[in-house]
Design a protein around this motif. Structure first.
Motif, short mmCIF file in Angstrom:
data_model
loop_
_atom_site.label_atom_id
_atom_site.label_comp_id
_atom_site.label_asym_id
_atom_site.label_seq_id
_atom_site.Cartn_x
_atom_site.Cartn_y
_atom_site.Cartn_z
N THR A 39 0.83 -1.20 0.00
CA THR A 39 0.00 0.00 0.00
C THR A 39 0.86 1.25 0.00
O THR A 39 0.61 2.20 -0.74
CB THR A 39 -0.95 -0.01 1.22
N GLN A 41 3.92 1.54 -1.12
CA GLN A 41 4.59 1.67 -2.42
C GLN A 41 3.62 2.17 -3.49
O GLN A 41 3.99 3.02 -4.31
CB GLN A 41 5.18 0.32 -2.84
N ILE A 42 2.40 1.67 -3.49
CA ILE A 42 1.41 2.12 -4.47
C ILE A 42 1.13 3.60 -4.28
O ILE A 42 1.06 4.36 -5.25
CB ILE A 42 0.11 1.29 -4.37
N THR A 46 1.79 6.24 -7.28
CA THR A 46 0.62 6.82 -7.94
C THR A 46 0.31 8.24 -7.50
O THR A 46 -0.43 8.95 -8.19
CB THR A 46 -0.63 5.97 -7.67
N VAL A 53 -5.60 4.36 -1.32
CA VAL A 53 -5.14 3.04 -1.77
C VAL A 53 -5.76 1.96 -0.90
O VAL A 53 -6.28 0.96 -1.40
CB VAL A 53 -3.60 2.95 -1.75
N ALA A 81 -2.92 -5.78 -4.96
CA ALA A 81 -1.89 -4.75 -4.78
C ALA A 81 -0.70 -5.00 -5.70
O ALA A 81 -0.18 -4.07 -6.32
CB ALA A 81 -1.44 -4.71 -3.32
N TRP A 82 -0.26 -6.25 -5.81
CA TRP A 82 0.87 -6.57 -6.71
C TRP A 82 0.52 -6.22 -8.14
O TRP A 82 1.33 -5.65 -8.87
CB TRP A 82 1.23 -8.05 -6.63
N TRP A 84 -1.67 -3.99 -9.22
CA TRP A 84 -1.74 -2.54 -9.32
C TRP A 84 -0.32 -1.95 -9.39
O TRP A 84 -0.04 -1.11 -10.23
CB TRP A 84 -2.48 -1.99 -8.12
N LEU A 85 0.56 -2.43 -8.54
CA LEU A 85 1.92 -1.91 -8.51
C LEU A 85 2.66 -2.20 -9.81
O LEU A 85 3.38 -1.35 -10.33
CB LEU A 85 2.67 -2.51 -7.32
N ALA A 88 1.37 0.23 -12.47
CA ALA A 88 1.43 1.68 -12.16
C ALA A 88 2.56 2.35 -12.90
O ALA A 88 3.56 1.80 -13.24
CB ALA A 88 1.57 1.88 -10.66
#
Length: 88
Positions: A39, A41-42, A46, A53, A81-82, A84-85, A88
């Motif tokens: 979270t 890192q995202i 972003t 997030v 999450a993975w 999304w990351l 991104a």
């Protein structure tokens, strides 16, 4: 990165927990720590807030409170999450 369950713990195809050495509590804690890191890192990548997030990831897996999450929900949240990351 490997998204398989951590060594010593797995989930059944139905999403139920199978206890292994180390126990569900330790595994759940590890999953929560992983989710916090992802979270963060995202949010950094972003420009979204940590709360934004978290809210999005929680909605994707049907969570209202992370403290009430099942292992299956935490695993699915981590997987979202993975994804999304990576995009991104």
């Amino acid at each position: 990165l490997d998204l398989a369950p951590l060594p010593g713990f797995a989930t059944t195809p139905e999403g139920g927990e199978q206890a292994y050495p180390g126990g569900a509590r330790k595994y759940r804690h590890q999953l929560r720590e992983t989710n916090v890191t992802l979270t963060r890192q995202i949010a950094r990548v972003t420009g979204l807030s940590h709360a934004q997030v978290n809210g999005d990831l929680n909605r994707r897996v049907g969570l209202e409170r992370i403290t009430e999450a099942t292992v299956s929900q935490l695993e699915r949240r981590r997987d979202h999450a993975w994804t999304w990351l990576r995009t991104a």
